[in-house]
Design an enzyme around this catalytic site. Structure first.
Site, PDB file in Angstrom:
ATOM      1  N   GLY A 279      -0.004   8.504 -35.034  1.00 14.09           N
ATOM      2  CA  GLY A 279      -0.223   9.708 -35.835  1.00 14.09           C
ATOM      3  C   GLY A 279      -1.669  10.154 -35.819  1.00 14.09           C
ATOM      4  O   GLY A 279      -2.529   9.590 -35.127  1.00 14.09           O
TER       5      GLY A 279
ATOM      6  N   ASP B 297      -6.769  -5.903 -31.945  1.00 14.26           N
ATOM      7  CA  ASP B 297      -6.924  -4.587 -31.321  1.00 14.26           C
ATOM      8  C   ASP B 297      -8.344  -4.083 -31.509  1.00 14.26           C
ATOM      9  O   ASP B 297      -8.558  -2.911 -31.809  1.00 14.26           O
ATOM     10  CB  ASP B 297      -5.908  -3.606 -31.902  1.00 14.26           C
TER      11      ASP B 297
ATOM     12  N   LEU C  84      -9.401  14.702 -37.646  1.00 12.20           N
ATOM     13  CA  LEU C  84     -10.568  13.912 -37.274  1.00 12.20           C
ATOM     14  C   LEU C  84     -10.333  13.118 -36.002  1.00 12.20           C
ATOM     15  O   LEU C  84     -11.272  12.804 -35.269  1.00 12.20           O
ATOM     16  CB  LEU C  84     -10.936  12.937 -38.400  1.00 12.20           C
TER      17      LEU C  84
ATOM     18  N   LYS D  15      -4.684   9.003 -42.782  1.00 10.11           N
ATOM     19  CA  LYS D  15      -3.914   8.747 -41.564  1.00 10.11           C
ATOM     20  C   LYS D  15      -2.447   9.017 -41.855  1.00 10.11           C
ATOM     21  O   LYS D  15      -1.887   8.473 -42.798  1.00 10.11           O
ATOM     22  CB  LYS D  15      -4.104   7.307 -41.090  1.00 10.11           C
TER      23      LYS D  15
END
Length: 455
Positions: free
Chosen positions: A171, A284, A165, A187
């Site tokens: 990763g 972030d 995706l 993930k």
């Protein structure tokens, strides 16, 4: 508790008991000056007491010798008792010492196994969640499951290329179908670097303790050797970055949908800043970390760099973030507060308005930020409509456009104190979003224009 306390005092009781006995012995030898007898004379034995009464007086030398012999026997008895009690206390002390030492050594492997076992249970998990013990949120904690590696491997078609995706710093993210036909996003973090381990632990620790409609839900996690897996709810429309800068070019995002996304992000940030104690600084925030479900509800994701109570720990925080979204005071001086997230939100708002990337390459060694490029035109009402994304150009009330531009300008101010709180930003956006999308704007109604002083 009282039993434990009494047991812990045993090692000290033995020596004190011996001292008390020695003191008693010393007192027993003190002679009263008036009577010539000891203050604590020894009691006569019942068998020989009558004999003493009927016997004639002995010479003084014989009486002194008898008393001395009796005192010597008492002295030996008291010394023996003192030595025995001291020895008993020492034995108990060493037994307790080795018991504590053994307990400490047996608990250490549990924390070490965090990075070596395939999966770890709630007991081991608490070793890195423990640092968030003082963290409190305004809603109930979410149940996060320890998942089986083989099950996730099968669900992602052996982490096949066709199931990818997206890809992040540590990763890839895969689409997975679990045995109950539930679709999730997995993930995968490969490698055991200090940064990846720390981000994994922070992500699990935070998302297992917070729950909000505009924050991604963590469903489970797994450790398999050096590989770490995180399973989230699947967001069908991907990231805001992909919607704006991908093949579709933002065509699916109308003006009202963009305002709804901005409002959702503001609500997620307000929850982190105002309803978590201590507050959480995302650190972030960017369009790639804003995920959209099938109805374009926006949720904040990727909490690996998040800081709990960042304003107090700023001096111990490693500089991290994404160029273009990082606030200038954090980039230059390392100062991190909730206003750093507000700056990043302002950049995202500019992306929604202009559909330009945060940083664009002009020449091989020359870059320009969206803030630097847009700032002179955002405050000029004659120029502003011309720089808006062509997809939404002329589809909104100009008063709404001016208000959103004013909010963006305030959010990206170089001086943190000039930026608004995220709560104020949220209140300024609510009137711009239709009721059916979570705002208060009714059909055909013009949103009230707020002055910049009220934001």
């Amino acid at each position: 508790m009282n039993k434990i306390l009494a047991f812990s005092m045993l090692p000290f009781c033995g020596p004190f008991l011996g001292i008390i006995l020695v003191v008693l012995f010393q007192l027993s030898t003190v002679v009263d000056a008036r009577t010539g007898t000891g203050l604590f004379p020894p009691l006569p034995s019942p068998e020989i007491a009558p004999v003493y009464a009927s016997m004639p007086a002995f010479s003084p030398g014989v009486q002194v010798g008898s008393k001395k012999q009796h005192m010597d026997s008492n002295r030996k008895l008291v010394i023996a008792l003192a030595v025995a009690s001291s020895a008993l206390g020492a034995i108990i002390f060493f037994i307790l010492f080795f018991w504590i030492y053994h307990k400490r050594n047996t608990t250490k492997p549990q924390t070490d196994s965090l990075h070596s076992s395939d999966t770890f249970d709630g007991l081991a998990f608490s070793s890195f969640v423990g640092k968030y013990n003082s963290f409190k949120a305004s809603c109930r904690k979410r149940s996060v499951t320890v998942m089986d590696y083989k099950a996730l491997e099968t669900a992602t078609n052996n982490f096949g290329e066709s199931e990818i995706l997206g890809e992040g710093g540590f990763g890839r993210v895969y689409k997975a179908q679990l045995e109950d036909n539930q679709f999730v996003a997995v993930k995968r973090l490969d490698g055991g670097t200090q940064d990846s381990i720390r981000e994994f632990e922070t992500e699990v620790a935070l998302l297992s303790q917070i729950q909000h409609p505009n924050i991604i839900s963590l469903l489970g996690y797994c450790i398999h050797g050096e590989t770490r897996l995180l399973a989230y709810e699947l967001m069908q429309n991907g990231s805001l970055e992909a919607q704006l800068h991908g093949p579709s070019g933002g065509s699916a995002l109308t003006w009202h949908l963009r305002m709804k996304i901005a409002l959702d992000v503001a609500r997620g940030l307000e929850y982190l800043h105002e309803h978590c104690h201590p507050r959480v600084i995302h650190r972030d925030l960017k369009s790639s970390n804003i995920l959209l479900d099938s109805n374009f509800n926006a949720k904040l994701s990727d909490f690996g760099l998040a800081i709990v109570d960042g304003a107090q720990n700023k001096n111990n925080v490693k500089l991290s973030g994404t160029l273009g979204y990082v606030a200038p005071e954090y980039l230059l001086d390392g100062k991190l507060t909730d206003k750093s997230d507000v700056y990043a939100f302002g950049v995202v708002l500019l992306e929604l308005l202009l559909r330009r990337k945060p940083v664009e390459k002009l020449a091989p060694a020359q870059y320009q930020s969206i803030v630097t490029w847009a700032m002179p035109q955002l405050t000029d009402r004659s120029k502003l409509p011309n720089i808006v994304d062509p997809v939404i150009k002329n589809t909104m009330d100009l008063k709404h456009l001016y208000q959103v531009a004013a909010v963006a300008v305030l959010c990206v101010q170089p001086e943190p104190s000039y930026r608004p709180l995220i709560t104020d930003v949220l209140h300024s956006l609510v009137p711009l979003v239709p009721i059916e999308l979570g705002g208060t704007l009714r059909a055909g109604q013009h949103a009230p224009v707020a002055s910049t002083d009220s934001i």
